[in-house]
Design an enzyme around this catalytic site. Structure first.
Site: not given
Ligand code: AOF
Ligand code: ZN
Length: 374
Positions: A56, A205, A296
């Site tokens: 975002e 391998d 395998g």
């Molecule tokens: C979003 N947008 O692009 C992502 C989200 O440690 P941080 O700040 O990167 O937060 C990680 C957490 O944020 C993750 O566990 C999940 O709940 C959320 N991910 N949320 O709005 C994003 N990557």
């Molecule tokens: Zn976020």
């Protein structure tokens, strides 16, 4: 263009954006965001790196004009929780004056799970949830596997000849895949953070199990299923155990023996495990999001039988081995869904998803071969 078509178009773009984060964002989910206004896309972005800005914020930052009253299409519910690596996205969307947020799927993280949507609505932002929901969920399958099911996402891959053989007569190692396939395998390894083989593969391998020539590779924990600790002390895996982790899973009797001590002295970590489930649980505890299994035929069957495979990649070459004494690849279960294929200079790579996996949602948003061809 009608609203529904517009929704599909923008969320579809957001999904494509999100996929560009594969291998960089884990253990976070892949997320994409597109900002639209009056029939135009005015900005877009994706979460690129673990610890880096969320989709975002990247998308808002990319807009060359006012975002006031615009719509933000996000594949995952925007985050609202604190005490993490980056500031939450909900306040950023509110401050940017976004009028409407269209969410693909809810964030299953217990710290979010609907909370982001609630906060947006409380601030007067219109929110619609569930546009391309199942596709957006498939996008975060490895994250759901970890957060909800406490296990890594499992991709299994093997190479076979045109007549379905995986080695020469008597199991002799043969170069079946071409160079391009090999390069693809190393790129795939670079996107994973765990790799697993059976002892048979080590004995025949002597593999190193690393991602070769991949500058952006993540640390890869190497697992060997080796019931009786037959792994040779002079194998490449054991000799490199101090540089890059090697975990050998064995039975209870083996773990107390002298071979176990010798292995430990060389830096190998031993895991007492009597099932694939126990190994996957260990991998989860080590924060492995995506485990690559290079089996395998016997180990492949064990993974199929236990229902542990989420995704399967089969590399098929044009070579024929034409020898009944050569081992044959495992049979792919009938219900597996073919989700995509790509030609690699003559070899054919085919992806299947297991529809019985608890992280199967949609036969889309998975076969992202483009990164491997870059
Ligand atoms: C979003 N947008 O692009 C992502 C989200 O440690 P941080 O700040 O990167 O937060 C990680 C957490 O944020 C993750 O566990 C999940 O709940 C959320 N991910 N949320 O709005 C994003 N990557
Ligand atoms: Zn976020």
């Amino acid at each position: 263009m009608g609203q529904e078509e517009w929704d599909q178009l923008l969320m579809g773009r957001a999904v494509e954006e999100a996929m560009r984060g594969r291998g960089g964002v884990e253990p976070n989910p892949m997320v994409g965001c597109v900002i639209g206004r009056e029939g135009r896309i005015i900005g877009l972005g994706h979460h690129q790196r673990y610890g880096g800005p969320h989709a975002e914020r990247v998308a808002l930052g990319s807009c060359g004009e006012s975002t006031f009253g615009a719509s933000a299409y996000v594949t995952l519910e925007p985050c609202c929780h604190l005490n993490k690596r980056t500031p939450p996205c909900v306040p950023a969307l509110i401050e940017a004056g976004i009028g409407e947020v269209v969410v693909g799927c809810i964030d299953p993280n217990p710290l979010v799970r609907g909370g982001g949507i609630e906060q947006l609505r409380a601030a007067g932002v219109a929110v619609r949830v569930g546009v391309m929901e199942e596709v957006c969920r498939q996008l975060i399958a490895p994250y759901v596997a970890g957060v909800v099911h406490h296990r890594p996402y499992v991709t299994m891959k093997w190479a076979q000849s045109a007549d379905g053989k995986i080695a020469g007569p008597g199991g002799v190692r043969l170069q079946i895949s071409n160079e391009e396939s090999m390069r693809m395998v190393h790129r795939l390894r670079a996107k994973c953070d765990g790799i697993l083989v059976g002892i048979g593969t080590v004995l025949s391998d002597d593999p190193m199990l690393v991602a070769k020539d991949q500058p952006d590779a993540r640390p890869l924990i190497r697992y060997v299923l080796d019931r009786r600790l037959e792994i040779p002390l002079e194998s490449k895996l054991v000799r490199s155990a101090r540089e890059s982790a090697v975990v050998v899973a064995c039975e209870n009797e083996a773990i107390a023996g002298s071979k176990a001590d010798q292995l430990r002295q060389m830096g190998v970590q031993l895991l007492e495990a009597d099932s694939i489930a126990a190994v996957l649980s260990d991998a989860h505890k080590r924060r492995i999001t995506h485990l690559l299994v290079e089996p395998g035929p016997r180990l492949a069957r064990a993974f199929f039988d236990g229902g542990w495979v989420d995704r399967l990649w089969v590399f098929q070459s044009q070579l024929t081995i034409n020898d009944p004494a050569a081992p044959t690849a495992a049979t792919i279960p009938d219900e597996y869904q073919l989700t995509g294929s790509t030609n690699l200079h003559g070899d054919e790579l085919t992806e299947y998803l297991n529809p019985r996996s608890n992280v199967f949602f949609h036969p889309s948003a998975s076969a992202d071969f483009h990164w491997a061809k870059d």
